[in-house]
Design an enzyme around this catalytic site. Structure first.
Site, PDB file in Angstrom:
ATOM      1  N   PRO A 291       0.832  -1.203   0.000  1.00 14.07           N
ATOM      2  CA  PRO A 291       0.000   0.000   0.000  1.00 14.07           C
ATOM      3  C   PRO A 291       0.870   1.258   0.000  1.00 14.07           C
ATOM      4  CG  PRO A 291       0.091  -0.938   2.204  1.00 14.07           C
ATOM      5  CD  PRO A 291       0.814  -1.907   1.288  1.00 14.07           C
ATOM      6  N   CYS A 361       1.921  29.276 -15.824  1.00 13.17           N
ATOM      7  CA  CYS A 361       1.627  29.757 -17.167  1.00 13.17           C
ATOM      8  C   CYS A 361       1.271  28.568 -18.045  1.00 13.17           C
ATOM      9  CB  CYS A 361       2.836  30.482 -17.729  1.00 13.17           C
ATOM     10  SG  CYS A 361       3.284  31.852 -16.681  1.00 13.17           S
TER      11      CYS A 361
HETATM   12  C1  LIG Z   1       2.887   2.513  -7.052  1.00 10.26           C
HETATM   13  C2  LIG Z   1       3.092   1.140  -6.602  1.00 10.26           C
HETATM   14  C3  LIG Z   1       2.476   0.700  -5.434  1.00 10.26           C
HETATM   15  C4  LIG Z   1       1.560   1.547  -4.624  1.00 10.26           C
HETATM   16  O1  LIG Z   1       0.374   1.896  -5.268  1.00 10.26           O
HETATM   17  P1  LIG Z   1      -0.699   2.747  -4.458  1.00 10.26           P
HETATM   18  O2  LIG Z   1      -1.801   2.974  -5.390  1.00 10.26           O
HETATM   19  O3  LIG Z   1      -0.032   4.000  -4.038  1.00 10.26           O
HETATM   20  O4  LIG Z   1      -1.087   1.930  -3.261  1.00 10.26           O
HETATM   21  C5  LIG Z   1       2.743  -0.586  -5.025  1.00 10.26           C
HETATM   22  N1  LIG Z   1       3.567  -1.403  -5.724  1.00 10.26           N
HETATM   23  C6  LIG Z   1       4.171  -0.999  -6.846  1.00 10.26           C
HETATM   24  C7  LIG Z   1       5.056  -1.924  -7.557  1.00 10.26           C
HETATM   25  C8  LIG Z   1       3.949   0.276  -7.328  1.00 10.26           C
HETATM   26  O5  LIG Z   1       4.545   0.659  -8.444  1.00 10.26           O
END
Ligand SMILES: *Cc1c(COP(=O)(O)O)cnc(C)c1O
Length: 431
Positions: A291, A361
């Site tokens: 997360p 801008c």
């Molecule tokens: C961005 C990402 C996450 C987290 O995604 P969220 O939407 O911020 O929870 C988890 N794992 C990987 C590999 C990501 O690229």
């Protein structure tokens, strides 16, 4: 209110984590990012407890730190016992400087440079999530030169489309990330990885996308991944002990977004996965989840000062603020929706339809279109809610605008945890 850390006090001012946002704006100036530290800690505990309870003691959440990466966050993550994802040499550097235990980091990204791979190994990054063949080769070779064995997971694409905005989908077959299971390339690459020296493959990773509200999405990808683990075991004898399901639980940005009970969803996903593992006769792997957004998003709020209110007769009204796409590019990038209000008159009826415009801008520098606010005036404080994720993280110096400060709110009070950039900071590297 959208989230339980928002309220209105007797002066009619918006409160956040119990603090008067108008006072915060006066004290620290605008634009200002404000962080509800307790909310972040609560979220970490919710994830840790739910994952240990439902997936087993070794399972754990990894905070995807790209959502909000600076030293103070890594200190919170260390204190809460979280592991973290990092995606660049600079995030690794920041985590290390903050004293984060590097063995608890996972290094992601679809194009790690040789320099970053070597740097990550020197910093003691615990796991690499290898994206492709070139990366496997580079990790193996550089680990060999350093005389170490690097633990890795392999990133695979289970071939699932989430029902979210296209730019934040990552699990479909033709994604730029990982290696596709459906085409047979994942199996071929897994066999290859097992032949390479100086790497120790522990298991597999998938990440289907962001803003996932339905645990079924995780169940679907887990099914494919467990099936894959089973296939790999049959074909090679290798049994993966780790399955990383990636990130993406959703957050409420606007009232029409659904509610999600994280613990409830994790419990349901766990029940599903345990049954599936049994069906395939695969020992239950250690489950990791990543997360990012859902740990920090609703712990963030941005405060701006209203400059002009321009009504184009017969067309529309623009409310201009002292920030915009430089501190929050998400509307310009994805059309992301946000909830906002006039913080110093939070109990007034919001009946003035307007478009909230940034100061750059660039006509596309907007925060929201066709939203309703209490009729704004120059000097009012505008609060934009749920900005903890991918706002500061994506901020830029376009138009040479300095990045705002971040102020953390906790039981001791409020304090600056990231300084506002000065004009001199922005020009710092100019020769
Ligand atoms: C961005 C990402 C996450 C987290 O995604 P969220 O939407 O911020 O929870 C988890 N794992 C990987 C590999 C990501 O690229």
């Amino acid at each position: 209110m959208l989230h339980t850390n928002l309220g209105i006090n007797d002066n009619g001012n918006l409160t956040f984590a119990g603090f008067d946002t108008v006072k915060l704006a006066k004290e620290y100036q605008t634009p200002l990012y404000v962080l509800d530290e307790n909310r972040i800690r609560e979220k970490c505990r919710t994830y840790i407890n739910a994952m240990k309870k439902h997936f087993g003691e070794k399972s754990q959440p990894l905070y995807a730190s790209k959502a909000l990466s600076f030293k103070y966050i890594y200190r919170i993550m260390k204190e809460e016992g979280m592991s973290v994802d990092v995606v660049s040499g600079s995030e690794i550097y920041t985590a290390k400087e903050a004293g984060f235990p590097m063995e608890n980091t996972y290094f992601h990204g679809n194009n790690k440079t040789d320099f970053e791979i070597a740097f990550a190994m020197d910093c003691g990054v615990g796991h690499f999530v290898a994206d492709c063949r070139e990366e496997l080769d580079a990790i193996s070779q550089i680990a060999g030169e350093k005389g170490i064995t690097q633990k890795i997971l392999m990133r695979l694409t289970p071939g699932i489309d989430t029902h979210t905005y296209e730019a934040v989908q990552t699990g479909q077959v033709d994604s730029k990330f990982g290696t596709a299971i459906e085409t047979g390339q994942a199996l071929e690459l897994t066999k290859y990885a097992l032949t390479l020296p100086n790497i120790e493959l522990e298991g597999f990773h998938c990440h289907i996308g962001s803003q996932v509200f339905d645990g079924q999405t995780f169940c679907d990808s887990a099914d494919i991944m467990l099936d894959y683990i089973n296939t790999v075991r049959k074909e090679t004898g290798f049994l993966a002990t780790v399955l990383n399901l990636g990130g993406g639980y959703g957050v409420r940005y606007v009232e029409s977004d659904p509610y999600l009970d994280i613990e409830e969803s994790i419990a349901a996903v766990a029940t599903h996965i345990k049954a599936k593992a049994e069906e395939f006769n695969v020992p239950m792997p250690t489950i990791l989840m990543e997360p990012g957004r859902s740990i920090v998003a609703d712990a963030g709020l941005t405060l701006y000062t209203v400059g002009s209110v321009k009504t184009i007769t017969g067309y529309k009204s623009y409310v201009s603020i002292d920030g915009g796409m430089t501190d929050n590019p998400r509307y310009a990038l994805y059309g992301s929706q946000y909830t906002s209000c006039i913080a110093n008159r939070a109990n007034e009826v919001a009946d003035f339809e307007c478009t909230i415009a940034g100061r750059c801008c660039e006509s596309g520098d907007l925060i929201a279109e066709n939203v309703k606010l209490a009729k704004p005036e120059r000097g009012d404080i505008l609060a934009v809610m749920v900005t903890g994720a991918y706002n500061y993280a994506m901020a830029s110096n376009y138009n040479r605008v300095p990045r705002p400060a971040i102020v953390a709110l906790n039981k001791e009070g409020s304090k600056v945890v990231l300084k506002r950039e000065t004009y001199a900071d922005v020009a710092m590297n100019d020769m």
